[in-house]
Design a protein around this motif. Sequence first.
Motif, PDB file in Angstrom:
ATOM      1  N   THR A 187      11.758 -13.781   9.847  1.00 17.80           N
ATOM      2  CA  THR A 187      12.317 -12.848   8.856  1.00 17.80           C
ATOM      3  C   THR A 187      11.434 -12.711   7.627  1.00 17.80           C
ATOM      4  O   THR A 187      11.483 -11.691   6.939  1.00 17.80           O
ATOM      5  N   VAL A 223      20.876 -10.313   2.713  1.00 13.91           N
ATOM      6  CA  VAL A 223      19.726  -9.999   3.564  1.00 13.91           C
ATOM      7  C   VAL A 223      18.455 -10.604   2.981  1.00 13.91           C
ATOM      8  O   VAL A 223      17.652 -11.225   3.698  1.00 13.91           O
ATOM      9  N   ALA A 269      15.443  -5.934  10.423  1.00 20.02           N
ATOM     10  CA  ALA A 269      16.233  -5.765   9.201  1.00 20.02           C
ATOM     11  C   ALA A 269      17.630  -5.222   9.506  1.00 20.02           C
ATOM     12  O   ALA A 269      18.604  -5.576   8.835  1.00 20.02           O
ATOM     13  N   GLU A 300      22.743  -6.734  -0.113  1.00 15.96           N
ATOM     14  CA  GLU A 300      21.305  -6.824  -0.382  1.00 15.96           C
ATOM     15  C   GLU A 300      20.871  -8.273  -0.594  1.00 15.96           C
ATOM     16  O   GLU A 300      19.866  -8.736  -0.048  1.00 15.96           O
ATOM     17  N   LEU A 334      19.874  -8.113  10.371  1.00 15.43           N
ATOM     18  CA  LEU A 334      20.280  -8.848   9.169  1.00 15.43           C
ATOM     19  C   LEU A 334      21.304  -8.048   8.374  1.00 15.43           C
ATOM     20  O   LEU A 334      22.276  -8.607   7.846  1.00 15.43           O
ATOM     21  N   LEU A 335      21.100  -6.737   8.293  1.00 13.67           N
ATOM     22  CA  LEU A 335      22.037  -5.862   7.586  1.00 13.67           C
ATOM     23  C   LEU A 335      23.408  -5.866   8.256  1.00 13.67           C
ATOM     24  O   LEU A 335      24.444  -5.957   7.582  1.00 13.67           O
ATOM     25  N   ALA A 377      25.177  -9.074   7.456  1.00 11.02           N
ATOM     26  CA  ALA A 377      25.562  -9.113   6.048  1.00 11.02           C
ATOM     27  C   ALA A 377      26.768  -8.216   5.779  1.00 11.02           C
ATOM     28  O   ALA A 377      27.665  -8.580   5.010  1.00 11.02           O
TER      29      ALA A 377
END
Length: 545
Positions: free
Chosen positions: A517, A459, A409, A456, A412-413, A416
């Motif tokens: 994911t 992601v 995560a 948010e 991905l954060l 983003a």
Amino acid sequence: LGEPHPAGRRLTDVQKCVRTGDIDAVGDSCHLTFFEMLGDWSLGDYFKKEAITWSFEFLTQHLGFSPDQLSVTVFEGEAGIPRDDESIAIWKSLGIPEARIHALPKEDNWWGPAGTTGPCGPDTEMFIDNGQPACGPACRPGCRCGKYIEIWNDVFMQYNKTAEGTYEPLKQHNVDTGMGVERTICMMNGCATVFETELFAPLMAQIRSLSTARPDEESAVRAERIIADHMRTSVFILGDPKGGVKPGNVGANYVLRRLIRRSVRYAKLLGIAPGYTRALAEIVIDNYKHVYPELEKNRETVIGELTAEEERFEKTLAAGQREFDKVAGALKQNGQTTLSGRTAFKLYDTYGFPLEFTEELAAEQGLAVDRAGYEEAFKKHQELSKQGDATFKGGLADNTVATTRLHTATHLLHKALQMVLGPHAQQKGSNITPERLRFDFSHPEKMTPEQLKQVEEIVNDAIRRNLVVTMETMTIEEAKARGATALFAAKYGEQVKVYAAGDFSMEVCGGPHATATGELGGFKIQKEESSSAGVRRIKAVITAK
């Protein structure tokens, strides 16, 4: 090296060309970062006599230029390579007087090889004299004053450079010529600059209509030309049918980012409101779509990437400019002339200013930038990193399934955040437990609720797509060439692990990670706060399946 070409021995073509080596010259009458190149080749067929004669014929009989307007340059020779007397004799036989035939060194009249060895040779360049007075006794073709406009170049590949540095004659002689469409149209229509031609007229008109400020005439005209050129180039890069180039920090991606951000900076000088990239992109696409249909096909992608990059830089440009102005003012007040490498790196790391961008700002203030110091600061930044294996040892509490998924995560954060805020949003640290993740990143101000929501959503979209997470082992150089985020390479050995979440993100990392994911279930930001000066912190959780 003599192999037959499937299309034959005489070829013609028109190519889209992007060249940024002369980016600092853009804004004058003729330099561009994108242009269309008309070319023809002889592969072991005709050579110098025919190529030069036909060039002269095309320029004077078909395009209508007077022979009196024409000046040429040839290779003057150096140790081990003779002067190109053959070309000189041919030009003289066509009526070009010796006074308008200029023998110049290798940096002016030589092509290649493409690498350290291979085919290469002299060239002869053709210039149109626009009639303006010479800038001085040394004024000649190639002078930056603008009197002579290069219109064509005939390259004669007749040598092979060996590994020992010697030049051997090639068994097959080839010719490669190039003529820029924009400059040719400019000269044929009697325009003073390429920006007055039909290719740029709609763009220039739109830029002027959007402008609300004009610092002074010379600066305003230069800014208009830079914006027009850089926007046109960016549209063609983003609309290329091969795709793959987006604003970023590596290779061609970095070139594109620099073009867009330089344009944004000059748009500010003219008082152009945010959102201008969309309007200019529409004009470029509409102007060229009948010739390059890929621009129409990729219209949404082109405009989306341009506006997103403009918005990212808008968020940090003002703050970065204030920081630069503060430092530059202090330097001049104290009689200093060099901006430190550490400051230049801070402008890059915190505000997303490419080094060349900072150098340009500094030059306008009569200042230099300590490039060596910048590289040193960048290296130190790498050495202080906790990325990769170091992050795994210090940033992850354990090796459980929950912690592993939260680790994915964070990737991905990270991606983003850079998509929403810009490339300056770089990881500064992380701490991951089975219950939550904590992620520190560089950003000068508190994130807005809209930005947090956008992060948010990005992601969660990547989670919904259930992207497969893959790992490859490669060198750090290979990882960077692939576009992987690898800001802290000094912590790694010769081989590194690169984790990719589908086509969404790619990072150099020690692992471990989820296999896809979709395992993360959902992503929710709980808090965004300050960690330290210029560093923000996000705490988030996932709702794993």
